[in-house]
Design a protein around this motif. Structure first.
Motif, PDB file in Angstrom:
ATOM      1  N   THR A 117      43.774  32.824  35.985  1.00 39.18           N
ATOM      2  CA  THR A 117      42.999  33.971  35.819  1.00 39.18           C
ATOM      3  C   THR A 117      41.630  33.059  34.614  1.00 39.18           C
ATOM      4  O   THR A 117      40.513  33.311  34.575  1.00 39.18           O
ATOM      5  CB  THR A 117      42.924  34.616  35.371  1.00 39.18           C
ATOM      6  N   LYS A 118      42.374  32.843  33.745  1.00 34.16           N
ATOM      7  CA  LYS A 118      41.015  31.913  32.714  1.00 34.16           C
ATOM      8  C   LYS A 118      40.766  31.078  33.080  1.00 34.16           C
ATOM      9  O   LYS A 118      38.292  31.503  33.024  1.00 34.16           O
ATOM     10  CB  LYS A 118      42.131  31.436  31.030  1.00 34.16           C
ATOM     11  N   ASP A 119      41.058  30.269  33.620  1.00 31.72           N
ATOM     12  CA  ASP A 119      40.245  29.019  34.513  1.00 31.72           C
ATOM     13  C   ASP A 119      39.240  29.307  35.272  1.00 31.72           C
ATOM     14  O   ASP A 119      38.259  28.595  35.596  1.00 31.72           O
ATOM     15  CB  ASP A 119      41.054  28.193  35.066  1.00 31.72           C
ATOM     16  N   HIS A 145      40.301  43.058  37.720  1.00 29.94           N
ATOM     17  CA  HIS A 145      40.642  41.754  37.469  1.00 29.94           C
ATOM     18  C   HIS A 145      41.771  41.291  37.321  1.00 29.94           C
ATOM     19  O   HIS A 145      42.025  39.951  37.394  1.00 29.94           O
ATOM     20  CB  HIS A 145      39.408  40.650  36.851  1.00 29.94           C
ATOM     21  N   ILE A 146      42.325  41.976  36.672  1.00 28.96           N
ATOM     22  CA  ILE A 146      43.405  42.223  35.745  1.00 28.96           C
ATOM     23  C   ILE A 146      44.781  42.308  36.792  1.00 28.96           C
ATOM     24  O   ILE A 146      45.065  43.150  36.996  1.00 28.96           O
ATOM     25  CB  ILE A 146      43.463  42.379  33.889  1.00 28.96           C
ATOM     26  N   THR A 147      45.343  40.842  37.549  1.00 30.64           N
ATOM     27  CA  THR A 147      45.960  41.782  38.175  1.00 30.64           C
ATOM     28  C   THR A 147      47.601  41.320  37.997  1.00 30.64           C
ATOM     29  O   THR A 147      47.990  42.355  38.955  1.00 30.64           O
ATOM     30  CB  THR A 147      46.012  39.494  39.549  1.00 30.64           C
ATOM     31  N   ASP A 148      47.888  40.730  36.630  1.00 29.08           N
ATOM     32  CA  ASP A 148      49.127  41.361  36.655  1.00 29.08           C
ATOM     33  C   ASP A 148      49.583  42.823  36.419  1.00 29.08           C
ATOM     34  O   ASP A 148      48.861  43.077  34.994  1.00 29.08           O
ATOM     35  CB  ASP A 148      49.611  40.053  35.822  1.00 29.08           C
ATOM     36  N   ASP A 149      51.209  43.174  36.297  1.00 27.57           N
ATOM     37  CA  ASP A 149      50.631  45.085  35.827  1.00 27.57           C
ATOM     38  C   ASP A 149      51.187  45.225  35.130  1.00 27.57           C
ATOM     39  O   ASP A 149      50.208  45.839  33.900  1.00 27.57           O
ATOM     40  CB  ASP A 149      51.254  45.524  36.672  1.00 27.57           C
TER      41      ASP A 149
END
Length: 263
Positions: free
Chosen positions: A5-7, A131-135
């Motif tokens: 996500t960061k990249d 956009h934070i896909t990790d719950d």
């Protein structure tokens, strides 16, 4: 190998540090310009009526991107704005654009805060939490917002708040209202208001499948024909009329929460 996500955002904002770069890129710059006019109008309206004294409020903005909402906070006359972003590209550019404000590298899904806890009257997280896909990371981001706030402070954010099934993709997760409300309660945040940010001009994520597909097809056709600016100009007044009369919408909504004071 899948890009982190960061990249992903680092590469995207290094290439295109504009509202299109952080917005709905497939719709093109001209239509995004009109979308951001809608966002601006809704945000200023809601925050001008929020139960807080803006001239004395210190704000922490999560996921500042190009500084669109930093600019709006300054327009509202808050006492100060501190910003943050997951990308080095955005932080460096923001420091150049707003030299009198502080900006920090910050992954909202990490438990490490870049500033002291409990130092802010308002925390904002606009157009980025989905956009934070990790719950677990999403729940942590809401806890972080609460940790940054003074008791009684306001958390202002946008999400898609689905009443239908959750929708998961590699770069975006549209979560249910139930899930988000549960995470807010666990973080010590109490919703006090929510309102649509879009009715027609953004993806119809909480509409029936056929309507979602029809919207996507029409917008792809408009963009391919180079008519994004014209479509935005025609839809904008209708969109503003609809937003003035509706309390629920099929797309992104803005919510304001209060940090519950501990007994």
């Amino acid at each position: 190998m899948e890009t982190s996500t960061k990249d992903f955002w680092e590469n995207r904002l290094a290439e295109d540090w504009t509202e299109t770069g952080v917005g709905y890129r497939a719709l093109g710059a001209a239509f995004n310009t009109w979308m951001y006019r809608v966002r601006r109008a809704v945000f200023l309206r809601e925050m001008a009526a929020a139960p807080i004294d803006l001239p004395t409020a210190e704000v922490f903005d999560i996921g500042s991107g190009t500084g669109f909402y930093v600019d709006l906070w300054r327009e509202l006359g808050v006492a100060g704005v501190t910003g943050s972003d997951i990308t080095t590209a955005a932080v460096n550019n923001l420091r150049g654009r707003f030299p009198d404000s502080d900006f920090h590298p910050f992954d909202a899904a990490s438990p490490e805060l870049p500033v002291p806890a409990g130092a802010y009257d308002i925390v904002s997280a606009m157009d980025m939490l989905f956009h934070i896909t990790d719950d677990a990371g999403h729940a942590q981001a809401l806890r972080n917002a609460a940790r940054l706030l003074r008791p009684g402070g306001l958390f202002v954010f946008s999400e898609n708040f689905l009443f239908g099934p959750e929708q998961r993709g590699p770069r975006q997760v549209n979560r249910s209202m139930h899930t988000i409300e549960r995470e807010l309660a666990a973080a010590g945040l109490e919703p006090i208001r929510h309102t649509p940010m879009f009715v027609l001009m953004n993806a119809q994520v909480d509409a029936p499948w056929l309507r979602r597909r029809a919207w996507a097809l029409v917008m792809r056709t408009v963009t391919a024909a180079g008519l994004g600016g014209l479509a935005g100009r025609l839809l904008y007044p209708l969109e503003m009329r609809l937003l003035a009369s509706r309390r629920e919408g099929p797309s992104t909504e803005l919510m304001i929460c209060r940090r519950i004071e501990q007994q």
